[in-house]
Scaffold this active site. Structure first.
Site, PDB file in Angstrom:
ATOM      1  CB  SER A 102      -1.008   0.045   1.344  1.00 16.04           C
ATOM      2  OG  SER A 102      -0.115   0.161   2.024  1.00 16.04           O
ATOM      3  CB  THR A 150      -6.360   3.487  -3.981  1.00 16.71           C
ATOM      4  OG1 THR A 150      -6.360   5.276  -3.786  1.00 16.71           O
ATOM      5  CG2 THR A 150      -6.175   2.829  -5.078  1.00 16.71           C
ATOM      6  CG  ASP A 151      -8.525   8.947  -3.989  1.00 12.91           C
ATOM      7  OD1 ASP A 151      -6.601   8.190  -3.772  1.00 12.91           O
ATOM      8  OD2 ASP A 151      -8.508  10.075  -3.638  1.00 12.91           O
ATOM      9  CD  GLU A 152      -2.390   7.014  -3.740  1.00 12.67           C
ATOM     10  OE1 GLU A 152      -1.651   6.776  -4.880  1.00 12.67           O
ATOM     11  OE2 GLU A 152      -2.312   6.786  -2.962  1.00 12.67           O
ATOM     12  CE1 TYR A 173      -1.387   0.915  -3.288  1.00 13.64           C
ATOM     13  CE2 TYR A 173      -1.743   3.364  -3.590  1.00 13.64           C
ATOM     14  CZ  TYR A 173      -2.758   2.122  -3.091  1.00 13.64           C
ATOM     15  OH  TYR A 173      -3.277   1.864  -2.421  1.00 13.64           O
ATOM     16  CB  ALA A 203       0.065   1.112 -12.582  1.00 13.96           C
ATOM     17  CE  LYS A 250      -5.403  -0.803  -4.330  1.00 11.18           C
ATOM     18  NZ  LYS A 250      -6.030  -2.271  -3.290  1.00 11.18           N
ATOM     19  CG  ASN A 277      -8.697   5.406   4.493  1.00  9.47           C
ATOM     20  OD1 ASN A 277      -9.306   4.470   4.889  1.00  9.47           O
ATOM     21  ND2 ASN A 277      -8.999   5.555   3.506  1.00  9.47           N
ATOM     22  N   PRO A 288      10.008  15.399   7.255  1.00 10.26           N
ATOM     23  CG  PRO A 288      10.473  13.206   6.359  1.00 10.26           C
ATOM     24  CD  PRO A 288       9.389  14.033   7.225  1.00 10.26           C
ATOM     25  CG  LEU A 289       6.017  19.845   2.984  1.00  5.23           C
ATOM     26  CD1 LEU A 289       5.407  18.410   3.371  1.00  5.23           C
ATOM     27  CD2 LEU A 289       5.965  21.110   3.951  1.00  5.23           C
ATOM     28  CG  HIS A 325       4.146  13.919  -5.027  1.00 10.02           C
ATOM     29  ND1 HIS A 325       4.982  14.792  -4.080  1.00 10.02           N
ATOM     30  CD2 HIS A 325       2.968  13.345  -4.698  1.00 10.02           C
ATOM     31  CE1 HIS A 325       4.008  14.034  -2.882  1.00 10.02           C
ATOM     32  NE2 HIS A 325       3.415  13.838  -3.441  1.00 10.02           N
TER      33      HIS A 325
HETATM   34  P1  NAD Z   1      -1.628  -1.231   5.028  1.00  8.89           P
HETATM   35  O1  NAD Z   1      -0.586  -1.178   4.562  1.00  8.89           O
HETATM   36  O2  NAD Z   1      -1.848  -0.844   6.775  1.00  8.89           O
HETATM   37  O3  NAD Z   1      -2.334  -3.348   5.538  1.00  8.89           O
HETATM   38  C1  NAD Z   1      -2.467  -3.968   4.374  1.00  8.89           C
HETATM   39  C2  NAD Z   1      -2.609  -5.616   5.105  1.00  8.89           C
HETATM   40  O4  NAD Z   1      -2.723  -6.435   3.916  1.00  8.89           O
HETATM   41  C3  NAD Z   1      -0.989  -5.904   5.542  1.00  8.89           C
HETATM   42  O5  NAD Z   1      -1.516  -6.358   7.314  1.00  8.89           O
HETATM   43  C4  NAD Z   1      -0.875  -7.169   4.999  1.00  8.89           C
HETATM   44  O6  NAD Z   1      -0.043  -7.714   6.382  1.00  8.89           O
HETATM   45  C5  NAD Z   1      -1.847  -7.223   4.061  1.00  8.89           C
HETATM   46  N1  NAD Z   1      -0.948  -8.320   3.016  1.00  8.89           N
HETATM   47  C6  NAD Z   1      -0.003  -7.558   2.336  1.00  8.89           C
HETATM   48  N2  NAD Z   1       0.272  -8.208   1.354  1.00  8.89           N
HETATM   49  C7  NAD Z   1      -0.643  -9.922   1.361  1.00  8.89           C
HETATM   50  C8  NAD Z   1      -0.656 -10.463   0.765  1.00  8.89           C
HETATM   51  N3  NAD Z   1      -0.098 -11.084  -0.159  1.00  8.89           N
HETATM   52  N4  NAD Z   1      -1.519 -11.707   1.245  1.00  8.89           N
HETATM   53  C9  NAD Z   1      -2.195 -11.579   2.472  1.00  8.89           C
HETATM   54  N5  NAD Z   1      -2.024 -10.457   2.928  1.00  8.89           N
HETATM   55  C10 NAD Z   1      -1.344  -9.706   2.642  1.00  8.89           C
HETATM   56  O7  NAD Z   1      -2.990  -0.918   4.224  1.00  8.89           O
HETATM   57  P2  NAD Z   1      -4.094  -0.160   4.477  1.00  8.89           P
HETATM   58  O8  NAD Z   1      -4.014   1.465   4.104  1.00  8.89           O
HETATM   59  O9  NAD Z   1      -4.751   0.076   5.523  1.00  8.89           O
HETATM   60  O10 NAD Z   1      -5.273  -0.198   3.638  1.00  8.89           O
HETATM   61  C11 NAD Z   1      -5.709  -1.326   2.392  1.00  8.89           C
HETATM   62  C12 NAD Z   1      -6.478  -0.984   1.083  1.00  8.89           C
HETATM   63  O11 NAD Z   1      -7.522  -0.216   1.442  1.00  8.89           O
HETATM   64  C13 NAD Z   1      -5.468  -1.600   0.717  1.00  8.89           C
HETATM   65  O12 NAD Z   1      -6.288  -2.305  -0.326  1.00  8.89           O
HETATM   66  C14 NAD Z   1      -5.621  -0.065  -0.180  1.00  8.89           C
HETATM   67  O13 NAD Z   1      -4.340   0.181  -1.482  1.00  8.89           O
HETATM   68  C15 NAD Z   1      -5.794   0.369  -0.255  1.00  8.89           C
HETATM   69  N6  NAD Z   1      -6.873   2.284   0.183  1.00  8.89           N
HETATM   70  C16 NAD Z   1      -5.813   2.680   1.461  1.00  8.89           C
HETATM   71  C17 NAD Z   1      -5.630   4.036   1.377  1.00  8.89           C
HETATM   72  C18 NAD Z   1      -5.152   4.273   2.877  1.00  8.89           C
HETATM   73  O14 NAD Z   1      -5.361   5.820   2.449  1.00  8.89           O
HETATM   74  N7  NAD Z   1      -3.906   4.474   3.253  1.00  8.89           N
HETATM   75  C19 NAD Z   1      -6.697   4.213   0.815  1.00  8.89           C
HETATM   76  C20 NAD Z   1      -7.243   3.784  -0.470  1.00  8.89           C
HETATM   77  C21 NAD Z   1      -7.408   2.952   0.088  1.00  8.89           C
END
Ligand code: NAD
Length: 328
Positions: A88, A128-130, A152, A154, A156, A182, A207-208, A278
């Protein structure tokens, strides 16, 4: 009462664990059981699930979503799948994209193939919105094309489109959510909000990137979980739902709020070379989920941020080992 058996992938991570704690918490539906499938990468933390570990409605399986045999057996035993597991972090995807393609693309396809064999009632894919790219003004509706820029996003976008293809081609009940950035408790301290908070609490600089002008919409995890739950329970097959928080801030504005919340000044900020490629601005149009499912973000940003800072103040034991281990 028959329970709905939900398989939650990535349930030991930031958002997935909050989803599971909420489902099995006092305000969650009484008629669900949850199995978490999580590989426990650096981002997965079993402690995130401690509050639900004693529940008779909870089970944890350590495993990889790319493990076809395991995934097949688990999907067969469940009525619904909510798929959070992913690599992520954008910066890590710039250093190396292999794990991102493996987990986010091949892992999602492995889950979808198992779903084809066992036909769960619902498969919610967390995107994700990305995936939309970058937008100078206005907001993306769900119908906008996907133009991801980082490895990332791409990866997703690929999984998002594959998930939708399994609906269109095979008729699988796939629902996709695309949420904005989030923030909240239990977020791994490599991401900007917890990284800045924990650095500032330690008296270190933050770091900005670049000129600090990159704009993001901020969504509290409670609201993200609210949106995902609405989509799981009331969304429509083959549909995409944007989920936003309604608070757009430049990184500079966010930094200013975090400095104030942590009693620090701008001398704690170090401008660093911008992230490669970015994206300048993300903004999702959330009309559809609002009108169709009654979603609206409830957490006021000032309150959510203050609570988040307080949580990191109170939970050094949670984040200090992660920072040391992760070399952050
Ligand atoms: P995170 O990195 O905190 O958690 C990801 C989890 O997935 C971890 O517990 C990790 O151990 C597990 N994982 C990774 N690879 C794995 C695999 N091969 N098999 C099983 N488990 C695996 O991520 P997050 O921030 O909680 O994001 C969760 C989801 O939400 C993701 O799909 C991310 O793309 C999406 N998302 C996140 C945000 C954000 O702001 N964090 C925004 C939009 C969407």
């Amino acid at each position: 009462m028959t329970s709905t058996r939900i398989l939650v992938t990535g349930g030991a991570g930031f958002i997935g664990s909050h989803y599971v704690r909420t489902l099995l918490g006092p305000d969650g539906p009484a008629d669900v059981t949850v199995t978490v499938l999580d590989k426990l990468t650096y981002a997965g933390n079993p402690a995130n699930l401690d509050p639900v570990r004693g529940s008779g409605r909870f089970r944890f399986v350590r495993g990889d979503i790319c493990d076809a045999e395991l995934v097949d057996a688990l999907v067969a035993e469940h009525d619904e799948v909510v798929h959070f597991a992913a690599e992520s972090h954008v910066d890590r995807s710039i250093q190396g994209a292999a794990e991102f393609v493996r987990t986010n693309v091949a892992g999602t396809q492995t889950l979808l193939d198992a779903a084809l064999r066992h036909a769960p009632d619902v498969f919610v894919h967390i995107s994700t919105d990305e995936v939309y790219g970058s937008i100078p003004s206005g907001s993306w509706p769900e119908t906008d094309p996907l133009q991801p820029n980082s490895p990332y996003s791409a990866a997703k976008a690929s999984s998002d489109l594959i998930a939708l293809a399994y609906h269109r081609t095979h008729g699988l009940d796939v629902r996709v959510t695309r949420s904005s950035n989030n923030y909240g408790h239990h977020q791994f301290p490599e991401k900007v909000v917890p990284l800045f908070i924990t650095n500032l609490l330690d008296g270190e600089k933050v770091p900005l990137y670049g000129d600090g002008g990159n704009v993001r919409d901020w969504l509290h995890i409670d609201d993200h979980v609210q949106g995902v739950e609405l989509v799981r329970t009331a969304g429509r097959a083959g549909e995409v739902y944007n989920i936003g928080g309604g608070t757009e801030l430049s990184n500079k504005e966010l930094t200013d709020l975090l400095l104030t919340a942590c009693d620090a000044g701008w001398d704690s900020v170090e401008y660093v070379t911008d992230r490669k490629g970015h994206d300048r601005r993300y903004s999702v149009d959330c009309t559809k989920i609002g009108v169709e499912l009654g979603y609206r973000p409830r957490k006021d940003f000032a309150t959510g941020l203050a609570e988040t800072v307080q949580w990191y103040r109170d939970h050094r034991h949670w984040w200090e080992p992660l920072k040391q281990r992760g070399g952050i």
